[in-house]
Design a protein around this motif. Structure first.
Motif, short mmCIF file in Angstrom:
data_model
loop_
_atom_site.label_atom_id
_atom_site.label_comp_id
_atom_site.label_asym_id
_atom_site.label_seq_id
_atom_site.Cartn_x
_atom_site.Cartn_y
_atom_site.Cartn_z
N UNK A 114 0.84 -1.20 0.00
CA UNK A 114 0.00 0.00 0.00
C UNK A 114 0.88 1.26 0.00
N UNK A 115 2.01 1.16 0.69
CA UNK A 115 2.94 2.32 0.69
C UNK A 115 3.48 2.56 -0.73
N UNK A 116 3.79 1.48 -1.39
CA UNK A 116 4.28 1.61 -2.77
C UNK A 116 3.22 2.28 -3.64
N UNK A 117 1.97 1.82 -3.48
CA UNK A 117 0.87 2.38 -4.28
C UNK A 117 0.66 3.85 -3.96
N UNK A 118 0.78 4.21 -2.68
CA UNK A 118 0.56 5.61 -2.30
C UNK A 118 1.65 6.51 -2.85
N UNK A 119 2.88 6.01 -2.82
CA UNK A 119 3.99 6.81 -3.36
C UNK A 119 3.77 7.08 -4.85
N UNK A 120 3.35 6.07 -5.56
CA UNK A 120 3.06 6.25 -6.99
C UNK A 120 1.90 7.22 -7.18
N UNK A 121 0.85 7.05 -6.35
CA UNK A 121 -0.34 7.90 -6.47
C UNK A 121 0.00 9.36 -6.21
N UNK A 122 0.83 9.60 -5.20
CA UNK A 122 1.21 11.00 -4.88
C UNK A 122 2.00 11.64 -6.02
N UNK A 123 2.86 10.84 -6.59
CA UNK A 123 3.66 11.35 -7.72
C UNK A 123 2.74 11.76 -8.88
N UNK A 124 1.78 10.90 -9.15
CA UNK A 124 0.83 11.20 -10.23
C UNK A 124 -0.01 12.42 -9.87
N UNK A 125 -0.42 12.47 -8.59
CA UNK A 125 -1.32 13.57 -8.19
C UNK A 125 -0.62 14.93 -8.28
N UNK A 126 0.65 14.97 -7.96
CA UNK A 126 1.39 16.25 -8.07
C UNK A 126 1.40 16.72 -9.52
N UNK A 127 1.58 15.79 -10.42
CA UNK A 127 1.58 16.16 -11.85
C UNK A 127 0.19 16.65 -12.25
N UNK A 128 -0.82 16.01 -11.70
CA UNK A 128 -2.20 16.40 -12.02
C UNK A 128 -2.49 17.82 -11.53
N UNK A 129 -2.04 18.14 -10.33
CA UNK A 129 -2.31 19.48 -9.79
C UNK A 129 -1.62 20.58 -10.61
N UNK A 130 -0.54 20.21 -11.22
CA UNK A 130 0.18 21.21 -12.04
C UNK A 130 -0.65 21.65 -13.24
N UNK A 131 -1.44 20.75 -13.77
CA UNK A 131 -2.24 21.09 -14.95
C UNK A 131 -3.50 20.20 -14.98
N UNK A 132 -4.45 20.57 -14.18
CA UNK A 132 -5.67 19.74 -14.04
C UNK A 132 -6.42 19.60 -15.36
N UNK A 133 -6.52 20.72 -16.07
CA UNK A 133 -7.38 20.73 -17.26
C UNK A 133 -6.85 19.81 -18.35
N UNK A 134 -5.55 19.72 -18.46
CA UNK A 134 -4.98 18.94 -19.58
C UNK A 134 -4.42 17.59 -19.16
N UNK A 135 -4.67 17.21 -17.94
CA UNK A 135 -4.11 15.94 -17.47
C UNK A 135 -4.87 14.76 -18.10
N UNK A 136 -4.11 13.79 -18.55
CA UNK A 136 -4.75 12.58 -19.08
C UNK A 136 -4.45 11.40 -18.16
N UNK A 137 -5.39 10.52 -18.07
CA UNK A 137 -5.25 9.37 -17.16
C UNK A 137 -3.99 8.57 -17.50
N UNK A 138 -3.19 8.31 -16.46
CA UNK A 138 -1.98 7.54 -16.67
C UNK A 138 -2.21 6.05 -16.55
N UNK A 139 -1.28 5.29 -17.14
CA UNK A 139 -1.38 3.83 -17.07
C UNK A 139 -0.49 3.33 -15.94
N UNK A 140 -1.12 2.69 -14.95
CA UNK A 140 -0.36 2.17 -13.81
C UNK A 140 0.47 0.96 -14.23
N UNK A 141 1.77 1.05 -13.95
CA UNK A 141 2.66 -0.05 -14.31
C UNK A 141 2.74 -1.06 -13.16
N UNK A 142 2.90 -2.33 -13.49
CA UNK A 142 2.89 -3.35 -12.42
C UNK A 142 4.12 -3.27 -11.53
N UNK A 143 3.90 -3.67 -10.27
CA UNK A 143 5.03 -3.80 -9.34
C UNK A 143 4.87 -5.14 -8.61
#
Lengths: 236, 430
Positions: A114-143
Motif C-alpha cells: 500500500x505504501x508503494x501504491x501511495x507513493x506512486x499515487x502521490x507522484x501522479x497527483x502532483x503532476x495532475x495538480x500542475x495542470x488539471x485541465x490537460x491531465x490525461x489518465x496515466x497507465x499504472x505499471x505493475x510492481x
C-alpha cells in the motif's frame, strides 16, 4: 502452504482544486480493455485514513480481481506546501488510492504494498495538480506484490501439516442420494406391505375337473373358486 | 327423529367452524392491521426529488442541513424519518460541517461511487398515533457527473439524466459563492455561473414537474446589502438577465410559481472567505441553518397537487375493496346461517315429536328464547362490523386530516419566505 508471488497495478481516483473526481491512474490492463470507469464507480472513500480495505470485483472481460484501497487526506507535507491543500470551495482533498491484484483468498494486505501504491499515487497527483485541465489518465505499471496470494486452486494443505477433513461436494451429494434411496425403499416397502396380496389357492384343480375337491361354504372360497375356474377355462 | 338429531349435530359442527373463523378474524383485526390501515398505507405516495447542481455547489450540505432542520417537528407539524444508516451519514455530514475545531473541515465532496438514494418518510403525530404522510426519494450524486465528457463517465451520466427526466420535482442548485465571486469582480464567478446555467437549463427545460431554484451559501452574500430582500433582488436580477434562465422561468411559470430560495446550510456568521478564496469556518461560531427547510416544502405540495386526483381515486378504490373484503360473508358463514335455521326447525320438530303438551309448551318457550338469543348474536355481530367500519372511517378521517395539516404547513413555508423576501418569487404562476 502453496503461495504465489504476483504483480499488482497501482491506481488513483481523486479530485483536484477545480476538477471533479476522476481516475487519474488506472491499471494498464484496464485502460487497454476500455474498463476505465470500473474503479471510480466502485471504490468508496473510507472514514479511517490510510486503512486498507479489500474489494472484490469482476472486470468487463470477466477477470476476477481484488482491489486493495485506502483513503488519504492530502497534507501540506504531501505537496511540500505551507498549508493543507483544498479545493476551490475550501474542501479538503482526498486520494482514493491502492492497487489491483488477481483475486486471492484470505490474504492480509502487506502494508508495504500500500505504501508503494501511495507513493506512486502521490507522484501522479502532483503532476495532475500542475495542470488539471490537460491531465490525461496515466497507465499504472505493475510492481511485484509482497503480499502472498493463496488462490483457491492452490489451497492445499502444506506438507507435514495435520490434514483437516472437510467434506467435498461430491461426498455430500453421495450421502444425500443414499439417504433418499433409503427413504424411498422404506416408503415402497410400507406401501407394498399395505397392498392386499392375492390369497394362495386353497385347492388344486385336477385335470378334467372344474371343482375343488373340498369346497368351503365361505364367500371368499366362492370367489377363489370363480377365479380358479376362469384360469382353468383359459388353460382349456 | 334420527334425521332431526343428525341435522342438529351437523348444524352444531358448522356453527362451531363458523365460530372458529370469527374468532380468527377478530384476532386478526385486534392483533394485526386494523381495518382501513392497509388502504391508508397504500395511499402514502413516494415522490422522487433530484437536486441538479455542479460539484461544490452545496448539494450534500443542503441535504444534511435540510434533514437536520426537519428531523423533528419543531416549527412544523411534520418531520422527516430515514433509515438508521442514512441518518448516521446525514448526521456525520452535519457534524463535520458544524465542527469549528477544524476550520477547513468541510465534508469531502461526494465521489462518483457514492451515488445513492436517501429515502425519507414525512411523518406527523396525532393524539395517539404517528402517520406516514408521504415518502421522498432523494438522489445524492457527485456533481461532476453533469460535466463529464469522457466515455468512462457516460454511462453514469446517462443514468443521472434518466433520473432527472423521471423525477417528480427538481431543485436547481445555484452556488452562492460563484455569485459572490462575480459581484466581487472575479471573472471566474460569472464564467462558472454561466456554465452552471448552460448545463442545468437544457435538462430543466425538458421536464414538466415542479421546479425551484435554490441559492446556496446565502450567508456568504450577507454583506451585499443590509436588507435581505434587496440582496435577493440583486441576485434575481442577475439571473433573470440571462435569456435562457428567464425563458426557463417563464416556461415553467405558466403552470405554477417558480421560486428562488436562498439557503444557508450553516447560517450567517459561521463561515467567511479567506485570502485564498476558500470558505473557512469562524472559530466558536454555531451552525444555524437558514431556510434549509424551505426547498422541499416549496415543491412537495405542488407535486402532491399534481398527483392528488389519481391518489384520491386509488385510495377510495383501495378502501372500498378492503371494507368489502372484510364485511363479505364467506361460504362457511352462509352455510352456518342456513344450518342455524335448519337447527331451529329441527329443534322444533324434535320437541313436537316428543309430543306432550307440557314439553311442547316448554319447547316453544325454549325455542323462543333460542331464537331471541340467535337474533341477539346476529345483532352483536352486525354491531361489531358496524363498529369496525366506524373505527376505520375515523382512522381514515384522522389520516386525511393529518395529511391536510402537513400540506398546509408545507405550503406555509414558502409563503412565509415570500412574505419576508418577495423577491423569492420569480413568476406569478397560474
Amino acid at each position: 502452504m502453496a503461495t504465489v508471488t504476483a504483480q499488482a497495478w497501482p491506481f488513483l481516483v481523486a479530485r483536484g482544486r477545480r476538477a471533479g473526481y476522476r481516475t487519474l491512474l488506472m491499471p494498464q490492463p484496464f485502460l487497454a480493455e476500455g474498463d476505465a470507469a470500473l474503479l471510480e464507480n466502485n471504490v468508496q472513500p473510507s472514514g479511517v485514513p490510510d486503512r486498507p480495505e479489500v474489494l472484490n470485483l469482476t472486470t468487463r472481460m470477466g477477470r476476477a480481481i481484488s482491489v486493495v484501497h485506502a483513503t488519504h487526506r492530502l497534507t501540506a507535507a504531501d505537496l511540500g506546501q505551507a498549508d493543507d491543500p483544498k479545493d476551490e470551495h475550501g474542501r479538503p482533498l482526498h486520494l482514493l488510492y491502492g492497487y489491483v491484484r488477481p483475486r486471492g483468498t484470505r490474504v492480509e494486505p502487506d502494508p508495504a504494498d500500500l505504501r508503494t501504491a501511495r507513493a506512486t499515487a502521490l507522484e501522479v497527483y502532483r503532476r495532475f495538480l500542475d495542470d488539471e485541465a490537460n491531465f490525461t489518465t496515466g497507465a499504472g505499471q505493475p510492481f511485484p506484490l509482497r503480499t502472498s496470494l493463496r488462490t483457491p486452486a492452490e489451497s492445499r494443505p502444506a506438507p507435514g501439516a495435520a490434514p483437516r477433513w472437510r467434506p467435498s461436494l461430491r461426498v455430500v451429494l453421495a450421502a444425500t442420494l443414499a439417504l433418499l434411496c433409503i427413504v424411498f425403499l422404506l416408503f415402497t416397502l410400507t406401501i407394498l406391505g399395505d397392498t392386499p396380496t392375492p390369497p394362495k389357492p386353497e385347492c388344486v384343480i385336477e385335470a378334467g375337473t372344474t371343482d375343488c375337491p373340498t369346497p368351503t361354504p365361505t364367500g371368499s372360497s366362492t370367489a377363489q373358486k370363480r377365479m380358479v375356474g376362469g384360469t382353468s377355462s383359459a388353460r382349456k | 327423529m334420527e334425521i332431526a338429531i343428525v341435522i342438529t349435530l351437523a348444524a352444531g359442527v358448522v356453527k362451531g367452524l363458523a365460530w372458529l373463523r370469527q374468532r380468527l378474524r377478530r384476532r386478526r383485526t385486534e392483533g394485526g392491521v386494523p381495518l382501513g390501515q392497509a388502504s391508508i398505507d397504500s395511499a402514502v405516495p413516494t415522490f422522487r426529488i433530484v437536486s441538479l447542481g455542479l460539484q461544490g455547489a452545496g448539494k450534500t450540505l443542503l441535504l444534511a442541513s435540510m434533514f437536520h432542520e426537519l428531523q423533528a417537528p419543531t416549527r412544523q407539524s411534520y418531520y422527516l424519518s430515514a433509515a438508521p444508516a442514512d441518518v448516521a451519514k446525514l448526521t456525520e455530514w452535519f457534524a463535520t460541517m458544524a465542527d469549528t475545531t477544524d476550520p477547513g473541515g468541510w465534508p469531502a465532496g461526494t465521489t462518483l461511487s457514492e451515488t445513492r438514494r436517501f429515502a425519507f418518510t414525512v411523518k406527523t403525530r396525532t393524539a395517539d398515533s404517528v402517520h406516514d404522510i408521504l415518502r421522498l426519494d432523494y438522489l445524492e450524486y457527485a456533481g461532476e457527473l453533469l460535466t463529464r465528457t469522457d466515455p468512462a463517465g457516460a454511462e453514469r451520466q446517462a443514468e443521472l439524466f434518466a433520473q432527472v427526466q423521471s423525477a417528480d420535482a427538481v431543485l436547481g442548485i445555484l452556488d452562492g459563492q460563484r455569485i459572490r465571486q462575480h459581484l466581487d469582480g472575479e471573472a471566474r464567478g460569472w464564467a462558472e455561473l454561466d456554465r452552471t446555467l448552460n448545463i442545468l437549463i437544457p435538462h430543466m427545460m425538458n421536464i414538466t414537474c415542479p421546479i425551484s431554484f435554490v441559492l446556496t451559501k446565502w450567508d456568504l452574500l450577507a454583506d451585499l446589502h443590509e436588507d435581505e430582500d434587496t440582496r435577493l433582488a440583486r441576485v434575481r436580477d442577475l439571473l433573470m438577465a440571462n435569456d435562457h434562465f428567464r425563458a426557463l422561468v417563464n416556461t415553467h411559470g405558466t403552470q405554477r410559481v417558480v421560486r428562488l430560495i436562498p439557503v444557508s446550510a450553516v447560517g450567517r456568521g459561521f463561515a467567511t472567505i479567506d485570502q485564498h478564496g476558500h470558505v473557512v469556518k469562524v472559530p466558536s461560531a454555531q451552525a444555524q441553518p437558514t431556510y434549509a427547510d424551505v426547498p422541499l416544502s416549496a415543491v412537495v405540495p405542488d407535486v402532491f397537487d399534481q398527483a392528488e386526483m389519481r391518489l384520491h381515486e386509488e385510495f377510495t378504490a383501495d378502501l372500498d375493496e378492503e371494507i368489502r373484503q372484510w364485511t363479505r360473508r364467506t361460504p362457511l358463514e352462509r352455510l352456518s346461517s342456513a344450518a342455524t335455521l335448519a337447527g331451529q326447525s329441527a329443534g322444533r320438530a324434535l320437541l313436537q315429536y316428543i309430543g306432550t303438551p307440557a314439553v311442547t309448551v316448554m319447547g316453544d318457550v325454549m325455542m323462543g328464547m333460542f331464537l331471541d338469543s340467535r337474533r341477539r348474536r346476529a345483532d352483536t355481530e352486525e354491531a361489531q362490523v358496524d363498529r369496525q367500519v366506524n373505527q376505520a372511517e375515523r382512522r381514515v378521517q384522522e389520516f386525511l386530516h393529518a395529511r391536510r395539516r402537513v400540506l398546509r404547513d408545507m405550503r406555509g413555508k414558502p409563503d412565509q419566505l415570500e412574505g419576508r423576501l418577495p423577491s423569492s418569487r420569480l413568476t406569478a404562476g397560474l
